[in-house]
Design a protein around this motif. Structure first.
Motif, PDB file in Angstrom:
ATOM      1  N   UNK A 157     -12.886 -10.449  -4.232  1.00  0.00           N
ATOM      2  CA  UNK A 157     -12.215 -10.425  -5.527  1.00  0.00           C
ATOM      3  C   UNK A 157     -10.717 -10.544  -5.276  1.00  0.00           C
ATOM      4  N   UNK A 158     -10.040 -11.262  -6.140  1.00  0.00           N
ATOM      5  CA  UNK A 158      -8.630 -11.557  -5.920  1.00  0.00           C
ATOM      6  C   UNK A 158      -7.812 -10.291  -5.707  1.00  0.00           C
ATOM      7  N   UNK A 159      -8.062  -9.267  -6.514  1.00  0.00           N
ATOM      8  CA  UNK A 159      -7.237  -8.061  -6.428  1.00  0.00           C
ATOM      9  C   UNK A 159      -7.498  -7.265  -5.154  1.00  0.00           C
ATOM     10  N   UNK A 184      -3.425   1.315 -11.720  1.00  0.00           N
ATOM     11  CA  UNK A 184      -2.677   2.333 -10.975  1.00  0.00           C
ATOM     12  C   UNK A 184      -3.186   2.436  -9.537  1.00  0.00           C
ATOM     13  N   UNK A 185      -4.509   2.454  -9.403  1.00  0.00           N
ATOM     14  CA  UNK A 185      -5.101   2.572  -8.069  1.00  0.00           C
ATOM     15  C   UNK A 185      -4.702   1.387  -7.195  1.00  0.00           C
ATOM     16  N   UNK A 186      -4.865   0.171  -7.718  1.00  0.00           N
ATOM     17  CA  UNK A 186      -4.558  -1.012  -6.917  1.00  0.00           C
ATOM     18  C   UNK A 186      -3.065  -1.158  -6.655  1.00  0.00           C
ATOM     19  N   UNK A 187      -2.241  -0.734  -7.612  1.00  0.00           N
ATOM     20  CA  UNK A 187      -0.791  -0.755  -7.375  1.00  0.00           C
ATOM     21  C   UNK A 187      -0.446   0.113  -6.164  1.00  0.00           C
ATOM     22  N   UNK A 230      -2.457   0.948  -3.679  1.00  0.00           N
ATOM     23  CA  UNK A 230      -2.983   0.281  -2.478  1.00  0.00           C
ATOM     24  C   UNK A 230      -2.044  -0.850  -2.061  1.00  0.00           C
ATOM     25  N   UNK A 231      -1.600  -1.635  -3.025  1.00  0.00           N
ATOM     26  CA  UNK A 231      -0.708  -2.759  -2.732  1.00  0.00           C
ATOM     27  C   UNK A 231       0.602  -2.290  -2.112  1.00  0.00           C
ATOM     28  N   UNK A 232       1.196  -1.270  -2.717  1.00  0.00           N
ATOM     29  CA  UNK A 232       2.485  -0.780  -2.210  1.00  0.00           C
ATOM     30  C   UNK A 232       2.335  -0.247  -0.783  1.00  0.00           C
ATOM     31  N   UNK A 233       1.262   0.476  -0.530  1.00  0.00           N
ATOM     32  CA  UNK A 233       1.046   0.999   0.829  1.00  0.00           C
ATOM     33  C   UNK A 233       0.880  -0.138   1.835  1.00  0.00           C
ATOM     34  N   UNK A 234       0.169  -1.179   1.421  1.00  0.00           N
ATOM     35  CA  UNK A 234      -0.027  -2.330   2.300  1.00  0.00           C
ATOM     36  C   UNK A 234       1.318  -2.970   2.637  1.00  0.00           C
ATOM     37  N   UNK A 235       2.183  -3.090   1.633  1.00  0.00           N
ATOM     38  CA  UNK A 235       3.496  -3.701   1.850  1.00  0.00           C
ATOM     39  C   UNK A 235       4.349  -2.851   2.789  1.00  0.00           C
ATOM     40  N   UNK A 236       4.347  -1.537   2.563  1.00  0.00           N
ATOM     41  CA  UNK A 236       5.169  -0.665   3.403  1.00  0.00           C
ATOM     42  C   UNK A 236       4.697  -0.679   4.850  1.00  0.00           C
ATOM     43  N   UNK A 237       3.377  -0.677   5.042  1.00  0.00           N
ATOM     44  CA  UNK A 237       2.835  -0.744   6.394  1.00  0.00           C
ATOM     45  C   UNK A 237       3.263  -2.036   7.088  1.00  0.00           C
ATOM     46  N   UNK A 238       3.298  -3.115   6.314  1.00  0.00           N
ATOM     47  CA  UNK A 238       3.627  -4.415   6.898  1.00  0.00           C
ATOM     48  C   UNK A 238       5.072  -4.475   7.361  1.00  0.00           C
ATOM     49  N   UNK A 239       6.002  -4.063   6.497  1.00  0.00           N
ATOM     50  CA  UNK A 239       7.398  -4.195   6.929  1.00  0.00           C
ATOM     51  C   UNK A 239       7.784  -3.114   7.929  1.00  0.00           C
ATOM     52  N   UNK A 270      -6.391  -5.571 -12.223  1.00  0.00           N
ATOM     53  CA  UNK A 270      -7.626  -5.113 -12.870  1.00  0.00           C
ATOM     54  C   UNK A 270      -8.772  -6.114 -12.746  1.00  0.00           C
ATOM     55  N   UNK A 271      -8.554  -7.190 -12.002  1.00  0.00           N
ATOM     56  CA  UNK A 271      -9.640  -8.150 -11.793  1.00  0.00           C
ATOM     57  C   UNK A 271      -9.827  -9.135 -12.920  1.00  0.00           C
ATOM     58  N   UNK A 272      -8.866  -9.196 -13.840  1.00  0.00           N
ATOM     59  CA  UNK A 272      -8.993 -10.149 -14.945  1.00  0.00           C
ATOM     60  C   UNK A 272      -8.768 -11.578 -14.468  1.00  0.00           C
ATOM     61  N   UNK A 273      -8.082 -11.744 -13.345  1.00  0.00           N
ATOM     62  CA  UNK A 273      -7.812 -13.071 -12.798  1.00  0.00           C
ATOM     63  C   UNK A 273      -8.783 -13.322 -11.651  1.00  0.00           C
TER      64      UNK A 273
END
Length: 783
Positions: free
Chosen positions: A478-480, A514-517, A519-528, A634-637
């Protein structure tokens, strides 16, 4: 211009297409017909329907002297439209060059040089509708602005559900859950998708709204209609169209005579994939045909009811199977029925199993075109007639391991086996073969189950990597949830909204967002924080810090506003494996197209402001989060296979059977049961339905108030019909080798305390009366 005999000779000799009556009487009859003869072409798989359409169009021009601008040809997908146009241009030019090189036709040379094949109107019905409405609009009227399906889903989420807090309404949830036909709950994106399907059905089935309101009193249904009304009103207020409303507008203007400048010269109308037409589209085609007939032309429709796959998108296959009756009633013409039954794609064995498969179930036959003949194997005899193969194992890891080994051998030294005293070797062509010559087809290419367990696509990906083989499966996640989306969107959010300052001010933010936001932010911080090797003098961390603090980067100063899409492309430069990986490019395209499309109705045009007015700046961020990032989170896309026009030639394709429609491959692997370890009722809709499911429920709910009226066949029969068609499409994709794979329990059954159990499955030869016509799959060679 030229005689039919001359045209036929050129096509045969120079294009190497055998269209003479003695070679292919069906194609010959279809192509050589007079321009006033309307036709109904029932084209089996591999029968050369694109060839027929192209040569028929060119025959109109070269033999009947029809002006290219008087010809309209529609296809179902953009990819098919591009292929049609490409072949018209190349073959048209080849024929022209032959005539220009021949002194006998010197008198025609000026006319030949002036031919412009680009004037032929080709495309999907949506693209043609948009082009015609834009070209022939009233003076001063704005051009149509069309949003894509994934943006429509995000809009329905926001306008139809979040506005008014309907996503929490129990009546609406219960109604939509009942429509889906399961006991499981619905998340908000699924609610939005169901509402969009209702909206589309209202258009496609030409439902009488007032009659519907009189006949339905379920409070959830009324709320669903209210959500749909809010969404459609929003489109009207903002001068926007989605695909359904665009087609409705096109039909309305045709009926009212507002497009007479377009229809006055229309002479030939050709429609491909007619089996997936809906009532709205049928009315458009009949309106276009009416003008073509009045202008001395004709209508040709091409399709195959056995390959109708899109009931879930509103298609009504009955319009194809009853086509002759319907067009006679509406236009008072009797089209010439021609069966294109000669198959040039597949070996004799594959053709035979396809014919056998669609004849197994006696109750499927009334759902087919009456009198339809079997397809005939007409491929040249210089091929190895491999048997149909089967690879079944006790468990999923073993299946994935052995299937990966099989693929590795085929692509390298070859896979050898014996059958009925003969030795066979399946080997990719060392000169021209590539991983793209193999395709793995399944009902769903998702790599994880709903409970998070690995499915065959994921296990295949991991096992094939051991052989340095990569797969192409952008719909596997899924895209999200894709790491590419998480990383990119997380970096975006950290740039535009550090510490969630704006995000926390948004009321009614969905919990899934909120949940995916997070997850996304944590992924970004881990990366940089890992501080990858910088590809620019400026590190990613410094770039993000500069965005967060709005400090100058190097010598450059902040613009007063920055398009979000510009920020996205800047971030991509620090993620080399995102821009260099073909699967990642599909996710990137989905994200950026969402940004560009939502910019159409965004108050800030998809830009993040950097003014002295902090309130205004935060408003631009808030709108970007709400209109772009919430639908993504939210998986709408959803990932659309149309995002990539061509398949990569260095990867093994894993795709849904729907994605494979219209494609062909030397070797096709069809998953007929990797998910079915036992006879679980929750999986029956995928293999042996008990009831109709959501598409049929939707038809039954709305068609009572449609000119189509109630379907003739029961919901369960329609669900079975669709499964048979789905696997018929899958089994007819290969040119040389068909391999069926699954768990051993699908073939041999399994044991319980109560005794042995079988797993009924349409794909393995069961009919709806409970008979197994291919017991133990003894009709195929097991490896």
């Amino acid at each position: 211009m030229i005689l039919w005999e001359t045209y036929q000779d050129i096509v045969t000799k120079h294009l190497n297409r055998r269209i003479r009556a003695e070679d292919n009487p069906d194609q010959n009859q279809a192509i050589s017909a007079p321009l006033t003869q309307s036709q109904f072409l029932v084209a089996g798989p591999g029968s050369g329907k694109t060839t027929v359409m192209v040569l028929k169009i060119l025959k109109f021009i070269y033999v009947d002297d029809v002006h290219p601008s008087s010809i309209l040809a529609t296809t179902f997908t953009r990819k098919a439209a591009n292929e049609l146009r490409s072949r018209i241009l190349s073959w048209g030019d080849e024929i022209r060059q032959v005539l220009l090189d021949d002194p006998e036709f010197e008198d025609l040379h000026p006319d030949l040089r002036g031919l412009d094949f680009n004037q032929i109107i080709t495309g999907t019905l949506d693209s043609i509708s948009e082009d015609v409405l834009r070209t022939h609009r009233d003076p001063g009227a704005p051009p149509p602005v069309v949003i894509e399906e994934f943006v429509a889903s995000g809009l329905m989420l926001r306008i139809g559900l979040f506005d008014g807090d309907k996503h929490h309404n129990d009546d609406l949830r219960e109604y939509l859950k009942g429509l889906r036909g399961t006991i499981w709950g619905l998340n908000t994106p699924e609610m939005a998708r169901n509402l969009l399907e209702i909206k589309d059905r209202l258009y496609y089935d030409q439902v009488y709204w007032n009659q519907l309101l009189e006949n339905k009193d379920h409070p959830g249904f009324l709320l669903a209609l209210e959500s749909v009304a809010y969404y459609t009103q929003y489109l009207r207020d903002n001068l926007l169209y989605d695909f359904a409303s665009l087609e409705a507008e096109f039909l309305d203007q045709l009926i009212k005579g507002k497009l007479d400048k377009f229809t006055t010269t229309l002479k030939m109308v050709l429609v491909d994939e007619y089996q997936d037409t809906n009532l709205l589209q049928e009315r458009i085609y009949f309106q276009l045909a009416k003008h073509a007939l009045n202008n001395g032309g004709s209508l040709t429709v091409v399709g195959d009811d056995d390959q109708s796959l899109y009931r879930f998108r509103g298609a009504t296959v009955d319009l194809f199977t009853n086509y002759q009756t319907r067009i006679t009633e509406k236009l008072n013409i009797t089209p010439q029925l021609i069966y294109l039954k000669q198959n040039y794609r597949s070996t004799r064995t594959i053709v035979e199993i396809c014919n056998q498969f669609c004849q197994l179930d006696p109750r499927f036959q009334p759902a087919r075109v009456k009198g339809k003949p079997p397809i005939e194997a007409e491929r040249k005899k210089d091929y190895i007639n491999f048997p149909v193969l089967g690879l079944f194992r006790d468990d999923l890891p073993t299946l994935a391991r052995d299937l990966s080994e099989f693929i590795h051998k085929v692509l390298n030294q070859g896979y050898s086996f014996s059958h009925e005293g003969k030795k066979y070797t399946i080997r990719a062509d060392p000169q021209e073969g590539s991983p793209a010559d193999l395709s793995v087809l399944m009902s769903s290419p998702l790599e994880l189950s709903s409970s998070g367990k690995p499915r065959l696509p994921l296990l295949l990906r991991k096992n094939l990597q051991k052989y340095d083989l990569n797969v192409f499966n952008p719909r596997g996640s899924d895209l999200e949830r894709a790491w590419q989306t998480a990383l990119l969107c997380g970096l975006i959010m950290e740039c535009i909204d550090p510490q969630c300052q704006v995000q926390d001010t948004i009321e009614k933010l969905p919990s899934q967002a909120k949940h995916n936001f997070a997850v996304w932010r944590n992924k970004a911080r881990e990366y940089w924080e890992e501080d990858p090797e910088p590809v620019k003098p400026l590190s990613l961390k410094r770039f993000v810090d500069a965005w967060q603090t709005r400090t100058p980067i190097g010598r450059s100063k902040w613009k007063s506003n920055v398009p979000l899409i510009e920020l996205t492309y800047q971030l991509v430069t620090w993620i080399p494996h995102l821009k260099d990986d073909v699967e990642s490019l599909v996710y990137l395209e989905a994200v950026t197209r969402t940004m560009s499309q939502t910019g159409i109705f965004n108050n800030f045009g998809g830009e993040i402001l950097h003014y002295d007015d902090e309130e205004l700046n935060q408003a631009s961020v808030r709108e970007a989060i709400w209109n772009i990032l919430v639908p993504l989170a939210t998986g709408a896309i959803e990932v659309d296979e149309g995002l990539l026009e061509t398949l990569p030639d260095d990867r093994i394709n894993i795709m849904s059977i729907h994605q494979a429609k219209g494609l062909e491959f030397p070797l096709v692997i069809v998953d007929v049961g990797s998910d079915f370890s036992k006879n679980y009722p929750a999986q029956e809709f995928k293999r042996f339905p008990r009831e109709g499911g959501k598409p049929c429920n939707m038809e039954d709910e709305l068609r009572t108030c449609s000119p189509l009226e109630e379907p003739d066949r029961s919901p369960r029969d329609r669900a079975f019909d669709d499964l048979i068609r789905q696997y018929f499409v899958a089994f007819s994709r290969p040119q040389d080798v068909l391999l069926l794979v699954g768990l051993e329990s699908v073939k041999d059954g399994y044991h319980t305390k109560q005794g042995p159990r079988r797993i009924a499955n349409v794909a393995t030869g069961w009919s709806r009366d409970g008979k197994w016509h291919w017991p133990l799959l003894e009709n195929i060679k097991h490896i």
